[in-house]
Design an enzyme around this catalytic site. Structure first.
Site, mmCIF file in Angstrom:
data_model
loop_
_atom_site.group_PDB
_atom_site.id
_atom_site.type_symbol
_atom_site.label_atom_id
_atom_site.label_comp_id
_atom_site.label_asym_id
_atom_site.label_seq_id
_atom_site.Cartn_x
_atom_site.Cartn_y
_atom_site.Cartn_z
ATOM 1 N N ARG A 87 -2.050 -11.111 9.366
ATOM 2 C CA ARG A 87 -3.040 -10.216 8.745
ATOM 3 C C ARG A 87 -3.369 -9.052 9.682
ATOM 4 O O ARG A 87 -3.502 -9.257 10.892
ATOM 5 C CB ARG A 87 -4.341 -10.973 8.466
ATOM 6 N N HIS A 105 -7.581 -11.639 -6.295
ATOM 7 C CA HIS A 105 -8.907 -12.241 -6.108
ATOM 8 C C HIS A 105 -9.928 -11.670 -7.085
ATOM 9 O O HIS A 105 -9.902 -10.471 -7.394
ATOM 10 C CB HIS A 105 -9.405 -11.993 -4.681
ATOM 11 N N ILE A 118 -2.558 -13.984 -4.565
ATOM 12 C CA ILE A 118 -3.673 -14.151 -5.514
ATOM 13 C C ILE A 118 -4.361 -12.807 -5.771
ATOM 14 O O ILE A 118 -4.655 -12.058 -4.836
ATOM 15 C CB ILE A 118 -4.706 -15.166 -4.960
ATOM 16 N N ILE A 164 0.845 -1.199 0.000
ATOM 17 C CA ILE A 164 0.000 0.000 0.000
ATOM 18 C C ILE A 164 0.881 1.250 0.000
ATOM 19 O O ILE A 164 0.696 2.157 -0.826
ATOM 20 C CB ILE A 164 -0.962 0.008 1.221
ATOM 21 N N CYS A 189 17.237 -25.408 -2.158
ATOM 22 C CA CYS A 189 18.183 -25.451 -1.023
ATOM 23 C C CYS A 189 18.002 -24.248 -0.101
ATOM 24 O O CYS A 189 18.633 -24.180 0.952
ATOM 25 C CB CYS A 189 19.623 -25.579 -1.511
ATOM 26 N N LYS A 233 -10.802 -17.127 3.934
ATOM 27 C CA LYS A 233 -11.044 -17.887 2.707
ATOM 28 C C LYS A 233 -10.644 -19.353 2.813
ATOM 29 O O LYS A 233 -10.796 -20.104 1.860
ATOM 30 C CB LYS A 233 -10.289 -17.224 1.553
#
Ligand SMILES: Cc1cc2nc3c(=O)[nH]c(=O)nc-3n(C[C@H](O)[C@H](O)[C@H](O)COP(=O)(O)OP(=O)(O)OC[C@H]3O[C@@H](n4cnc5c(N)ncnc54)[C@H](O)[C@@H]3O)c2cc1C
Length: 474
Positions: free
Chosen positions: A319, A58, A56, A21, A445, A258
């Protein structure tokens, strides 16, 4: 009191936090004639949630209609195509599936589809067992139906965040790392921002501090929020499974999020996770035996033969879940020129371009800033040595003998690419920084074989950079 004023630096806009952001907002703000600085407390940008997520883009069917999460998810999703071209960041529209394992779950898929339509998402359909099998032959045979979202994609969150930062720096934004902000207060119509590198006086402040956004908001505003940190743990599987799945594959969401996903990455590895655990410590990115067991058992519902023996790494991200269960965006009602990007949890990566665009627009309007005529939107990422034309390779070999040598055997990364990662604006300063920019040390590795060599290159490059800087200021 006097202490607040020593080494006072005047700026137009100060951004706290160099995640996706903060860095995207920095780039958007660099389109205006403004003096902008970004402060990041860690040694590198992209060190918080933006470095540890499922990567992802979304589709936007999951967020509740009417929320900021829904609105910014859908808008952000549509901006990635153009942005990734401008910033030279690989993006793959790989689609996503939400699986139903029994007939009684199918109505929930339809409810998600309807929710997506209300959010303005296109390309949603319910598919049956045969179509699932055709698309994803390795998905559990217990699956009876799935919600297909065609407008879902994957990208490297590191590369996207860093490309935004580099392009912002190319357009004049100043980045300070190892620069922790610890106090913000209003005095004489300006924000006085105290940090470990000095005190700044800013016309406007952008609060993009991830899991610490509530701390700064609550210092300046009576409208208080609380971040309730929620950890997500993952396994990362070796590249030999690169072709196992095409889509990002979800289970039905729960009130905690999710659920466990199996998702290919643009780099060829496969992500399995995350968990959703409410924790006390915002910086606690440890993985736990219990958490990883949950990832494994939940992942096996999607991929019955989930080959844990080929996990090359486990990791966790935290989060920034807000007690309001939505993003808090824009100017605080009782703190003029103080702008929040608070509680930006998932789908925050997807929403980032739209959040950044709106924040920059609001800040520039409030400051009556004019557009910069010479803004340069195009950015070139570091090319791989392997992918270069022969002529270019020969030039590097002649001008910098030895730089063509491969340092990271797993990912085939040369000395030249590592040097480039360090020399760039907002360049790497640590092994982790090198990993995120050119993938040296990201392979099977996990830098066990190349860490010493990477460190030597870092030392060489940074010693000469600091010597050069010292000379300039002599
Ligand atoms: C497990 C997990 C999975 C996710 N999966 C997805 C997904 O697949 N798709 C999606 O769209 N979103 C996803 N997200 C959400 C997404 O990652 C976040 O919304 C996004 O990265 C938030 O970016 P940010 O810049 O707000 O925060 P951050 O990336 O956390 O950046 C904040 C920065 O502020 C810095 N900072 C903090 N305090 C200070 C201070 N005092 N002074 C200076 N700097 C400071 C931090 O060091 C940090 O670098 C996921 C998140 C998690 C944790």
């Amino acid at each position: 009191m006097k202490d607040w004023y020593c080494k006072m630096i005047d700026v137009d806009v100060l951004i706290v936090g160099g995640g996706i952001i903060g860095c995207s907002a920095a780039r958007e703000l660099s389109k205006f004639n403004l003096n902008v600085v970004l402060m990041e407390k860690e040694t590198d940008i992209c060190s918080g949630q933006s470095k540890a997520n499922t990567a992802i883009i979304h589709g936007g069917y999951d967020a509740k209609p009417g929320t900021l999460k829904a609105r910014y998810n859908v808008r952000g999703n549509r901006m990635f195509g153009r942005l990734c071209k401008e910033l030279d960041v690989p993006l793959r529209w790989n689609t996503s599936l939400v699986l139903a394992f029994s007939e009684k779950d199918v109505p929930q898929l339809e409810a998600l589809r309807q929710q997506g339509i209300r959010n303005g998402v296109t390309g949603l359909s319910i598919i049956g067992r045969d179509e699932i099998n055709r698309r994803e032959p390795h998905v559990s045979k217990k699956t009876v139906a799935a919600l297909l979202s065609k407008q879902s994609g994957i990208l490297s969150p590191f590369k996207f965040t860093i490309a935004n930062a580099e392009n912002a720096a190319e357009n004049g934004v100043v980045f300070h790392r190892n620069a922790e902000v610890f106090g913000i207060k209003r005095e004489e119509s300006k924000w006085i921002v105290k940090s470990t590198i000095g005190t700044f006086r800013a016309k406007a402040v952008l609060n993009c501090a991830g899991v610490y956004t509530d701390t700064f908001n609550n210092q300046v505003s009576a409208v208080r929020y609380e971040i309730l940190p929620r950890r997500g743990q993952y396994y990362l599987l070796d590249k030999k499974y690169a072709k196992q799945f095409h889509a990002s594959i979800f289970q039905l969401p729960t009130h905690m999020g999710k659920g466990t996903v199996i998702s290919p990455t643009v780099d060829g590895t496969v992500l399995v996770g995350p968990t959703a655990e409410d924790i006390m410590n915002r910086d606690d990115t440890r993985t736990t035996v219990e958490g990883l067991k949950k990832v494994f058992s939940s992942g096996k519902k999607i991929w019955e033969e989930l080959p844990l023996q080929d996990a090359i790494k486990s990791f966790a991200g935290v989060r920034a879940h807000c007690n309001q269960n939505d993003f808090i965006l824009g100017e605080a009602p009782d703190a003029p020129f103080f702008f929040n990007a608070l509680g930006v949890e998932s789908p925050g990566l997807t929403a980032a371009p739209a959040i950044a665009l709106d924040l920059a627009r609001q800040v520039s309007e409030r400051l009556h800033a004019t557009c910069k005529m010479d803004f340069q939107p195009f950015h070139h990422s570091i090319p791989t040595f392997e992918g270069m034309r022969e002529k270019q390779k020969r030039r590097i070999c002649t001008e910098h003998p030895g730089d063509e040598v491969i340092v990271c055997q797993c990912e085939g990364v040369t000395r030249w690419e590592i040097r480039e990662a360090i020399r760039r604006p907002v360049g790497a300063r640590t092994i982790d920084g090198i990993k995120r920019r050119v993938r040296a040390g990201m392979g099977s590795c996990q830098a066990r074989l190349c860490a010493i060599q990477i460190n030597e290159i870092l030392e060489e490059e940074l010693t000469s950079t600091f010597a050069h800087t010292a000379l300039k200021f002599k």
